[in-house]
Design an enzyme around this catalytic site. Structure first.
Site, PDB file in Angstrom:
ATOM      1  N   ASP A 211       0.643   0.455   8.232  1.00  0.00           N
ATOM      2  CA  ASP A 211       0.042   0.023   6.970  1.00  0.00           C
ATOM      3  C   ASP A 211      -0.050   1.222   6.019  1.00  0.00           C
ATOM      4  O   ASP A 211      -0.469   2.320   6.412  1.00  0.00           O
ATOM      5  CB  ASP A 211      -1.357  -0.558   7.219  1.00  0.00           C
ATOM      6  CG  ASP A 211      -1.899  -1.266   5.997  1.00  0.00           C
ATOM      7  OD1 ASP A 211      -1.592  -2.455   5.827  1.00  0.00           O
ATOM      8  OD2 ASP A 211      -2.635  -0.625   5.219  1.00  0.00           O
ATOM      9  N   ASN A 219      -1.873   0.846  -6.723  1.00  0.00           N
ATOM     10  CA  ASN A 219      -1.547  -0.200  -7.691  1.00  0.00           C
ATOM     11  C   ASN A 219      -2.475  -0.159  -8.902  1.00  0.00           C
ATOM     12  O   ASN A 219      -2.044  -0.351 -10.044  1.00  0.00           O
ATOM     13  CB  ASN A 219      -1.637  -1.578  -7.025  1.00  0.00           C
ATOM     14  CG  ASN A 219      -0.382  -1.930  -6.249  1.00  0.00           C
ATOM     15  OD1 ASN A 219       0.694  -1.417  -6.547  1.00  0.00           O
ATOM     16  ND2 ASN A 219      -0.518  -2.791  -5.257  1.00  0.00           N
ATOM     17  N   HIS A 224       1.524  -2.417 -10.587  1.00  0.00           N
ATOM     18  CA  HIS A 224       2.175  -3.093  -9.465  1.00  0.00           C
ATOM     19  C   HIS A 224       3.668  -2.790  -9.380  1.00  0.00           C
ATOM     20  O   HIS A 224       4.236  -2.752  -8.279  1.00  0.00           O
ATOM     21  CB  HIS A 224       1.947  -4.605  -9.569  1.00  0.00           C
ATOM     22  CG  HIS A 224       0.535  -5.014  -9.277  1.00  0.00           C
ATOM     23  ND1 HIS A 224       0.051  -5.125  -8.003  1.00  0.00           N
ATOM     24  CD2 HIS A 224      -0.494  -5.306 -10.108  1.00  0.00           C
ATOM     25  CE1 HIS A 224      -1.225  -5.491  -8.033  1.00  0.00           C
ATOM     26  NE2 HIS A 224      -1.579  -5.603  -9.308  1.00  0.00           N
ATOM     27  N   ASP A 228       5.602  -1.458  -6.149  1.00  0.00           N
ATOM     28  CA  ASP A 228       6.815  -2.041  -5.572  1.00  0.00           C
ATOM     29  C   ASP A 228       7.876  -0.970  -5.318  1.00  0.00           C
ATOM     30  O   ASP A 228       8.575  -0.995  -4.302  1.00  0.00           O
ATOM     31  CB  ASP A 228       7.383  -3.108  -6.519  1.00  0.00           C
ATOM     32  CG  ASP A 228       6.545  -4.378  -6.532  1.00  0.00           C
ATOM     33  OD1 ASP A 228       5.687  -4.536  -5.634  1.00  0.00           O
ATOM     34  OD2 ASP A 228       6.755  -5.215  -7.431  1.00  0.00           O
ATOM     35  N   GLU A 254       1.575  -4.510   2.104  1.00  0.00           N
ATOM     36  CA  GLU A 254       1.907  -3.120   2.405  1.00  0.00           C
ATOM     37  C   GLU A 254       1.968  -2.882   3.903  1.00  0.00           C
ATOM     38  O   GLU A 254       1.844  -1.765   4.388  1.00  0.00           O
ATOM     39  CB  GLU A 254       0.882  -2.169   1.761  1.00  0.00           C
ATOM     40  CG  GLU A 254      -0.503  -2.219   2.348  1.00  0.00           C
ATOM     41  CD  GLU A 254      -1.407  -3.292   1.749  1.00  0.00           C
ATOM     42  OE1 GLU A 254      -2.629  -3.128   1.830  1.00  0.00           O
ATOM     43  OE2 GLU A 254      -0.889  -4.286   1.196  1.00  0.00           O
TER      44      GLU A 254
END
Length: 339
Positions: A211, A219, A224, A228, A254
């Site tokens: 993770d 973010n 965002h 990405d 994630e």
């Protein structure tokens, strides 16, 4: 953290295909048994006997494999018997008997896939055309042959295009669109294969649940789209450090899962430490900023009494422990010992 369904996309698609095939065999059985009465009334006793026997065989096949895939040799027998009955009908009834050739030809494209379907349809076309030439006027026979050939060509094009579309859709279903990695739809089948291999051959296997740390803060700070970009770069880094037989999945926003076949706990920890360093040692380059990222990793080796869901849960629990201890580290599932 990770929720999965019991059935993968592969399983659902295969179950649908099996249901279609089974229903076709049932339909063939019912149709032939009903037509047996007609043939007896017309005093066509041989054809009635063949239809009745074939109908009983079809019903037995459909019933026997009502909860599983009908093997190819039974499917082939189904088509061979129908072709023989169609040829008999052409001999007995002339043009009227040809009518049965068209649904038979179409059925071949559903009974098998790709090249097998085309080969079977070609065989049916040749056999039916030969029967038409042998038992009918030549003017009628060549028209029938021409119409069957047209259906064969169109059906073959349909089968080829459908096969390509199915493979494309299958790839889209099992692939994460952002990172290009496999997604959780494919994971169930992979884990079940490893469980079977472990139970049968005692081949060890391990999972790494990974993770990205503080992804929400990333973010919130950079947006965002930037997040990405980081996920795609992370996926590429992980892939480059994994071995040929290892498999990498994106299973959450994630969250990633690494499947390590034939890998015990000690080796899995080494792989996890390599991945940890791969992420933290070099900064990630975004469009508008450079950032340093870290990951937390939970490690779990497969145990004999576990289902795939329990195995994943063990790795998930270890991941939570790694986060609780401060992140950017590897934790082993509780109760495991290195051997």
């Amino acid at each position: 953290m990770l929720a999965m369904t019991d059935k993968s996309a592969d399983t659902l698609l295969q179950n649908f295909r099996n249901k279609v095939t089974r229903n076709m065999v049932w339909a063939g059985a019912v149709t032939l048994l009903a037509l047996t009465v007609t043939q007896l009334w017309l005093a066509h006793y041989l054809q009635a006997a063949v239809m009745f026997t074939s109908g009983i065989v079809f019903a037995a096949i459909a019933y026997t494999f009502r909860a599983q895939r009908i093997p190819n040799y039974w499917r082939l027998l189904f088509m061979v018997l129908l072709t023989a009955i169609c040829a008999m009908s052409i001999k007995q009834n002339g043009v009227i008997g040809v009518y049965w050739a068209y649904p038979l030809l179409v059925s071949s494209f559903f009974m098998f896939r790709d090249g097998y379907a085309i080969a079977l349809a070609t065989t049916i076309t040749v056999a039916t055309s030969a029967a038409a030439i042998a038992f009918m006027e030549l003017d009628d026979a060549w028209r029938i042959t021409a119409s069957l050939t047209v259906i064969l060509v169109l059906g073959s094009v349909f089968v080829v295009m459908l096969g390509r579309m199915q493979r494309l859709l299958h790839q889209l279903v099992i692939t994460d669109t952002l990172t290009g990695l496999q997604n959780r739809q494919r994971l169930t089948g992979v884990l079940n294969e490893l469980l079977a291999s472990f139970k049968r051959y005692n081949r060890s296997a391990s999972l790494l649940m990974l993770d990205l740390d503080h992804f929400k803060l990333l973010n919130d700070k950079h947006g965002h789209l930037f997040g990405d970009q980081m996920l795609k770069q992370l996926a590429n880094r992980l892939k480059q450090r994994l071995r040929v037989n290892d498999q990498l999945f994106r299973v959450g926003g994630e969250e990633f899962l690494v499947v390590l076949p034939e890998t015990d706990l000690a080796e899995a920890k080494k792989v996890a430490q390599k991945l940890l360093s791969t992420v933290s040692d070099e900064p990630f380059e975004g469009k508008d900023a450079q950032v340093h990222l870290t990951v937390s990793i939970g490690v779990a080796q497969l145990r004999l009494e576990q289902s795939w869901a329990e195995w994943i849960n063990s790795a998930d629990t270890a991941l939570l422990e790694a986060k609780r201890k401060g992140r950017n580290q590897v934790c082993v599932a509780e109760g495991y010992t290195e051997i």
